[in-house]
Enzyme design. Sequence first.
Site: not given
Length: 896
Positions: A554, A559, A746, A750, A896
């Site tokens: 993740h 990110h 993602h 997530n 997010i």
Amino acid sequence: MFCRESLSSLQTLSVAKSLSSLFPKQSALINPISTGRRNNLPRPNLRRRCKVTASRSNIEQEGNIVKEPIQKIKVKGYITAQEEFLEGITWSRGLDDIADIRGRSLLVELISAKTDQRTTVEDYAQRVWAEAPDEKYECEFEMPEDFGPVGAIKVQNQYHRQLFLQGMELELPGGSVTFTCDSWVAPKSVDPTKRIFFSNQSYLPSETPEPLKKYRKEELETLQGKNREQVGEFTKFERIYDYDVYNDVGDPDNDPELARPVIGGLQHPYPRRCKTGRKPCETDPSSEQRYGGEFYVPRDEEFSTAKGTSFTGKAVLAALPSVFPQIESVLLDPQSPFPHFKAIQNLFEEGIQLPKDAGLLPLLPRIIKALGEAQDDILQFEAPVLINRDRFSWLRDDEFARQTLAGLNPYSIQLVEEWPLKSKLDPAVYGDPTSLITWEIVEKEVKGNMTVDEALKNKRLFVLDYHDLLLPYVNKVRELDNTNLYASRTLFFLSDDSTLRPVAIELTCPPNINKAQWKQVFTPGYDATSCWLWNLAKTHAISHDAGYHQLISHWLRTHCCTEPYIIAANRQLSAMHPIYRLLHPHFRYTMEINARARQSLVNGGGIIETCFWPGKYSLELSSAVYGKLWRFDKEGLPADLIGRGLAEEDETAEHGLRLRIPDYPFANDGLILWDALKEWVTDYVKHYYPDDGLITSDDELQGWWHEVRTIGHGDKKDEPWWPVLKTQDDLIGVVTTIAWVTSGHHAAVNFGQYGYGGYFPNRPTTTRRRMPTEDPTDEDLKEFYESPEKVLLKTYPSQKQATLVMVTLDLLSTHSPDEEYIGEQQEASWANDPVINAAFEKFKGKLQYLEGVIDERNVNVTLKNRAGAGVVKYELLKPLSEHGVTGMGVPYSISI
């Protein structure tokens, strides 16, 4: 108490009354901000005909030669904007109302795409109506008839407050021209320079109209910081993109225990993050200060007004630091385990009482229940879908195995290709490298179906292998308070029905100065003692997977690794570049959400360090994985599957791949999404780059990719596997990979976080007790034999850790009401081109097809990894979703 609109209206009317005598003409034109009467105001007539006039000053005589008057046309422009929510009640509101009355709200200048301008064509845009947060402005230009197409506009904000400029439509004789701005414009008192915005017509650098080239270059220089005069920390209003290492996760000035090494560089390689320009720490000059306030990100990376005032990642992460101390204060003993499983169940059925004045209801509306005016509020979690469908599924081995293919982390399972399993670490430091999982153990567990040689040959053995990654950290983590760690290997056997069966778990401790290497293999039990030992070993193995998921699958791979692509794109690709416009939806809000994560999630003493087993070594561990394992050419889905041995190339198979595990929900759904993305990117790239020469000669494109490789991911700049941009296929592969990572990858890791992790025994984030068989004392053995359930509860996260993780996962699994889902709406610049518009509609149709396929698969009970009694449907890659915690929905970007 007045609402914001009422205050604004009273201020406007008061100012208007006092100044109407000074500006009678202008005040008659203004309709003060109405409170909720937007529909009573006439909408600007966007089809109004342009008027043609002759300029009085352009009739000249030179001897017998009389020059023809220069014809001018009146052109209307309509601007849409939003103000920041709190700006409406600031001291500057009255001054800005004066600007409205004078008709001088925004100064707008038109830029020709045909010839260099000899005269300036500009007008002040006047606000014609407003209803928070939307505002409309109108302007009228006297434009020379030979002005040519308008390629850009310049805007100066005359207000004392910033505005989020959404766009402008300009009505010309030949049709309308649109400008999508989506940008914050600072007031001229802060930034007097005029902001440049290009039309929705995309241009390669070599095809850019000559008059626009200088503006294209100047805008990039501004984003690179070349036009910045001041030094030091970047301010909120700036739009500068630059690189820095992760030297701001520690806080040594505040607490020596919060000192952390710099992540990024030779010792701890890592992607680069956005530079903020803050001062170095006094106690450690290599680290950056973390003083109060939000971390800088370029202004246009922050959430828009509409998104910022709804339920967003920014609001979530801002709320967490204030939420946690209040929740912890009502726990009887935060560091203690839950006394029994019923206490865990009570989190969903009865909840925890919170004081009425805690003020958490607005921050956590889904899980804070207001019982009444005179009573306390209740922190009561929504039951995750996992235990809603089957309260005891988390205990079963088949569910443990199923979740490796259709759960929260489908990125770690890999094929076993060599036997015996063996470590690559130095045996002089870490002990015997050979695994204790023997042929005899495997053959016993597969019940004589085949030999190990046959299982290897038929590709039936799979493993979650966290041995070499975790072993160097075991002794260090064990020195921390309230946590424990092993290195682990978990072996699975693939059955004929495409389900995995757990075969064995090996837990290992390296030698230290006090004892030799310790390791032991656990198998599914057939008596009470072996069953409990197996469940404890499984708890350790799952916690390793939970930590790897959060820090690697993740945080790191989506990110962190995406941020350099964004920084480089803004520094090197003009806003009118077609590749910038293709990728921009995939980049929205990521830099801001990453900055907020550095503030409260991955920082020293933050949520990850507090609640997950690596503790203060969390980012250091992810750095180790980045340095050893991450490579861009393996981040696309097909390459990832092939690299883990989960697929092989096969031209006769669907998607050109044959899966080793036919019922692999993540891969089956993901490959449809991957193919749709790749086809869309292919159509787009080939439209703007019909031959390879345009790619190699595109200085902006080459500069972007060079900067990604050599600076943004500079710690890996010398790796031979980096793709180069020479052909259409090269560019298609790079862009498709980035689009996949930011959307499908993602979403898959997530939005199922609360569904699978909300009931924390299913995915404990840390383990706090050793196995009863590791150097046990008589007291340890007695407790295990007399009360194995208590030993398991003491192994789980504490009440504090579990509750904080549950709150965090609930928030981070939530779609905002205005989520931007992939393929749902196209960008204005795409719709501007008929070819791209048609390609997008085809892409949208493929995603609608994917929705239907997923629905069909989830009711097919022969697909046991996604359907069956009490089985959670695999919907994480369904493109669309309602807002909230839904376990589905694929946004364009990491927001997010």
